[in-house]
Structures are given as C-alpha cells and as structure tokens.
Design a protein around this motif. Sequence first.
Motif, PDB file in Angstrom:
ATOM      1  N   GLN A 115       9.451  52.338-129.785  1.00  0.00           N
ATOM      2  CA  GLN A 115       8.506  53.030-130.474  1.00  0.00           C
ATOM      3  C   GLN A 115       7.314  53.344-129.970  1.00  0.00           C
ATOM      4  O   GLN A 115       6.563  54.397-130.041  1.00  0.00           O
ATOM      5  CB  GLN A 115       8.706  52.493-131.806  1.00  0.00           C
ATOM      6  CG  GLN A 115       9.731  52.518-132.625  1.00  0.00           C
ATOM      7  CD  GLN A 115       9.750  52.010-133.995  1.00  0.00           C
ATOM      8  OE1 GLN A 115       8.680  51.416-134.277  1.00  0.00           O
ATOM      9  NE2 GLN A 115      10.638  52.126-134.736  1.00  0.00           N
ATOM     10  N   MET A 116       6.759  52.369-129.182  1.00  0.00           N
ATOM     11  CA  MET A 116       5.426  52.306-128.675  1.00  0.00           C
ATOM     12  C   MET A 116       5.203  53.402-127.453  1.00  0.00           C
ATOM     13  O   MET A 116       4.540  54.039-127.143  1.00  0.00           O
ATOM     14  CB  MET A 116       4.792  50.826-128.086  1.00  0.00           C
ATOM     15  CG  MET A 116       4.602  49.984-129.186  1.00  0.00           C
ATOM     16  SD  MET A 116       4.203  48.359-128.598  1.00  0.00           S
ATOM     17  CE  MET A 116       3.260  47.626-130.009  1.00  0.00           C
ATOM     18  N   ASP A 121       4.236  58.645-125.121  1.00  0.00           N
ATOM     19  CA  ASP A 121       4.899  59.807-124.825  1.00  0.00           C
ATOM     20  C   ASP A 121       4.497  61.068-125.562  1.00  0.00           C
ATOM     21  O   ASP A 121       3.990  61.991-124.966  1.00  0.00           O
ATOM     22  CB  ASP A 121       6.299  59.734-124.479  1.00  0.00           C
ATOM     23  CG  ASP A 121       6.739  58.800-123.496  1.00  0.00           C
ATOM     24  OD1 ASP A 121       6.157  58.627-122.600  1.00  0.00           O
ATOM     25  OD2 ASP A 121       7.948  58.398-123.526  1.00  0.00           O
ATOM     26  N   ALA A 122       4.389  60.974-127.007  1.00  0.00           N
ATOM     27  CA  ALA A 122       3.934  62.009-127.691  1.00  0.00           C
ATOM     28  C   ALA A 122       2.511  62.283-127.375  1.00  0.00           C
ATOM     29  O   ALA A 122       2.016  63.432-127.770  1.00  0.00           O
ATOM     30  CB  ALA A 122       4.317  61.766-129.177  1.00  0.00           C
ATOM     31  N   GLU A 123       1.563  61.147-127.250  1.00  0.00           N
ATOM     32  CA  GLU A 123       0.142  61.757-127.103  1.00  0.00           C
ATOM     33  C   GLU A 123      -0.019  61.933-125.793  1.00  0.00           C
ATOM     34  O   GLU A 123      -0.913  63.061-125.827  1.00  0.00           O
ATOM     35  CB  GLU A 123      -0.598  60.162-127.068  1.00  0.00           C
ATOM     36  CG  GLU A 123      -0.517  59.700-128.591  1.00  0.00           C
ATOM     37  CD  GLU A 123      -1.630  60.335-129.486  1.00  0.00           C
ATOM     38  OE1 GLU A 123      -2.276  61.088-129.099  1.00  0.00           O
ATOM     39  OE2 GLU A 123      -1.294  60.233-130.716  1.00  0.00           O
ATOM     40  N   PHE A 153      -8.912  61.100-119.788  1.00  0.00           N
ATOM     41  CA  PHE A 153      -9.092  59.722-119.899  1.00  0.00           C
ATOM     42  C   PHE A 153      -7.893  59.389-120.951  1.00  0.00           C
ATOM     43  O   PHE A 153      -7.282  58.380-120.674  1.00  0.00           O
ATOM     44  CB  PHE A 153     -10.476  59.302-120.462  1.00  0.00           C
ATOM     45  CG  PHE A 153     -10.268  57.756-120.980  1.00  0.00           C
ATOM     46  CD1 PHE A 153     -10.366  56.859-119.930  1.00  0.00           C
ATOM     47  CD2 PHE A 153     -10.266  57.391-122.099  1.00  0.00           C
ATOM     48  CE1 PHE A 153     -10.394  55.416-119.995  1.00  0.00           C
ATOM     49  CE2 PHE A 153     -10.064  55.789-122.421  1.00  0.00           C
ATOM     50  CZ  PHE A 153     -10.246  55.110-121.530  1.00  0.00           C
ATOM     51  N   GLY A 154      -7.608  60.093-122.096  1.00  0.00           N
ATOM     52  CA  GLY A 154      -6.760  59.839-123.201  1.00  0.00           C
ATOM     53  C   GLY A 154      -5.360  59.881-122.545  1.00  0.00           C
ATOM     54  O   GLY A 154      -4.525  59.122-122.887  1.00  0.00           O
ATOM     55  N   ARG A 155      -5.126  60.970-121.911  1.00  0.00           N
ATOM     56  CA  ARG A 155      -3.811  61.224-121.145  1.00  0.00           C
ATOM     57  C   ARG A 155      -3.414  60.018-120.446  1.00  0.00           C
ATOM     58  O   ARG A 155      -2.429  59.703-120.553  1.00  0.00           O
ATOM     59  CB  ARG A 155      -4.000  62.550-120.652  1.00  0.00           C
ATOM     60  CG  ARG A 155      -2.498  62.837-120.087  1.00  0.00           C
ATOM     61  CD  ARG A 155      -2.475  64.169-119.343  1.00  0.00           C
ATOM     62  NE  ARG A 155      -3.114  64.119-118.045  1.00  0.00           N
ATOM     63  CZ  ARG A 155      -2.638  63.491-116.811  1.00  0.00           C
ATOM     64  NH1 ARG A 155      -1.504  62.975-116.856  1.00  0.00           N
ATOM     65  NH2 ARG A 155      -3.518  63.694-115.930  1.00  0.00           N
ATOM     66  N   ARG A 156      -4.300  59.890-119.441  1.00  0.00           N
ATOM     67  CA  ARG A 156      -3.976  58.726-118.663  1.00  0.00           C
ATOM     68  C   ARG A 156      -3.636  57.300-119.237  1.00  0.00           C
ATOM     69  O   ARG A 156      -3.086  56.494-118.745  1.00  0.00           O
ATOM     70  CB  ARG A 156      -5.137  58.460-117.649  1.00  0.00           C
ATOM     71  CG  ARG A 156      -5.008  59.533-116.668  1.00  0.00           C
ATOM     72  CD  ARG A 156      -6.259  59.611-115.504  1.00  0.00           C
ATOM     73  NE  ARG A 156      -6.271  60.740-114.784  1.00  0.00           N
ATOM     74  CZ  ARG A 156      -6.665  60.861-113.624  1.00  0.00           C
ATOM     75  NH1 ARG A 156      -7.211  59.696-113.097  1.00  0.00           N
ATOM     76  NH2 ARG A 156      -6.897  61.962-113.017  1.00  0.00           N
ATOM     77  N   GLU A 159      -0.405  57.308-120.691  1.00  0.00           N
ATOM     78  CA  GLU A 159       0.492  57.182-119.869  1.00  0.00           C
ATOM     79  C   GLU A 159       0.697  55.603-119.342  1.00  0.00           C
ATOM     80  O   GLU A 159       1.749  55.259-119.138  1.00  0.00           O
ATOM     81  CB  GLU A 159       0.223  58.065-118.631  1.00  0.00           C
ATOM     82  CG  GLU A 159       0.199  59.512-118.626  1.00  0.00           C
ATOM     83  CD  GLU A 159      -0.014  60.225-117.602  1.00  0.00           C
ATOM     84  OE1 GLU A 159      -0.940  60.029-116.544  1.00  0.00           O
ATOM     85  OE2 GLU A 159       0.404  61.539-117.224  1.00  0.00           O
ATOM     86  N   LEU A 160      -0.296  55.067-119.310  1.00  0.00           N
ATOM     87  CA  LEU A 160      -0.412  53.544-118.992  1.00  0.00           C
ATOM     88  C   LEU A 160       0.198  52.859-120.111  1.00  0.00           C
ATOM     89  O   LEU A 160       1.150  52.033-119.794  1.00  0.00           O
ATOM     90  CB  LEU A 160      -1.842  52.986-118.880  1.00  0.00           C
ATOM     91  CG  LEU A 160      -1.946  51.650-118.591  1.00  0.00           C
ATOM     92  CD1 LEU A 160      -1.337  51.177-117.395  1.00  0.00           C
ATOM     93  CD2 LEU A 160      -3.389  51.108-118.739  1.00  0.00           C
TER      94      LEU A 160
END
Length: 176
Positions: A115-116, A121-123, A153-156, A159-160
């Motif tokens: 779920q995390m 992935d949705a973010e 920054f948020g996207r990366r 992704e992490l």
Amino acid sequence: MSLRHALLGLLADSPQTGYDLTKRFEETLSGHAWNASHSQIYPELKRLLGDGLIEIVGEGSRGSKTYGVTAEGRAELRRWMFSPLGDTPPRNEFVLRLFLLSSLDLADTRVLVDQMAQASDAEVAELTEAIATIERFTPPGTRPGYARFAAEFGRRYYELQSEWARWVLAELEKAS
C-alpha cells in the motif's frame, strides 16, 4: 517551521489577500509541506501586521485587504531561511510506520508495504502532472519557477519511498 514564515514566504512571492493565501495553502502546500486553515491564517496576518513584517498594500470590495511583505518581513524570512534545520523535531508518518512494522505479522507487513508503494506511485503521478503543467505555463527563456523545484523534490521523494517499499517486499520474499 512556523505559519509566520510560510506566510512571509508566500507574500514575498506576491501581495495577496487572506483568501488568496488560504487557497495557495490548499492548492500547493497542503499535503506536501504545510497545512493551514482560514482560522489560523487570519490571526497570524494580524500578528505579522502588528509586528511590522507585512503591510496592507490594497483594499478591495467588502473590506478585503491585500497584504505585502515589508523590508523587515523579508529580513525575518531570510534570517529563518538560513537558520539551522532541525530546530523542531520532524514528524513523518511514513517513517513512524517503518519503526512499527515489527508490530504486524508478515502477511500484514506485506500488505501495508505494498500500500505504501502504491500510495507513493500515486503521488509520483500527481506531481509529474503538476510539473508538466508548470512547464506548460512557464514562458520559454524565463528562469524556472520555484514551485517547479519543490514539485521535483516531492516527485523524487515519493519515487524513493516507492523504490524502498518494493525493495522491502523483495527482501521479505527472500526471507520466506
């Protein structure tokens, strides 16, 4: 971080009404960096005005006021921006859940970590679209907007988180 500094930063970007600031929090900061409601913003604007950090730069219909940051406000914002990080303990619900994974059985751990990964992935997808929108509206030859830097920054970051969650799932499979 304080609401005071968030408001100073938004007003340093451009003069705005309390309504505009509330909307900017809802549309850009809430859910990623900071959340503030109408009932929190207006009293803080009053305090900032009293402290001489902002001023009224215009008045509109029905008594609305447009606020702008003063030179003292810009100096306070700059002082805060260069102050050491970590003056207040961080709160990260994702990391707290990591520390508490051992409280779950293995099947529940797998479900939660999956779920995390999916939430991350949705973010990523949402922020990728936001970045594309920002880029569409940035005129060629102009410097990139700082909202673009924050969104990247948020996207990366997400992704992490997704990569980490998928790693955990693989490690759990090895251990089974």
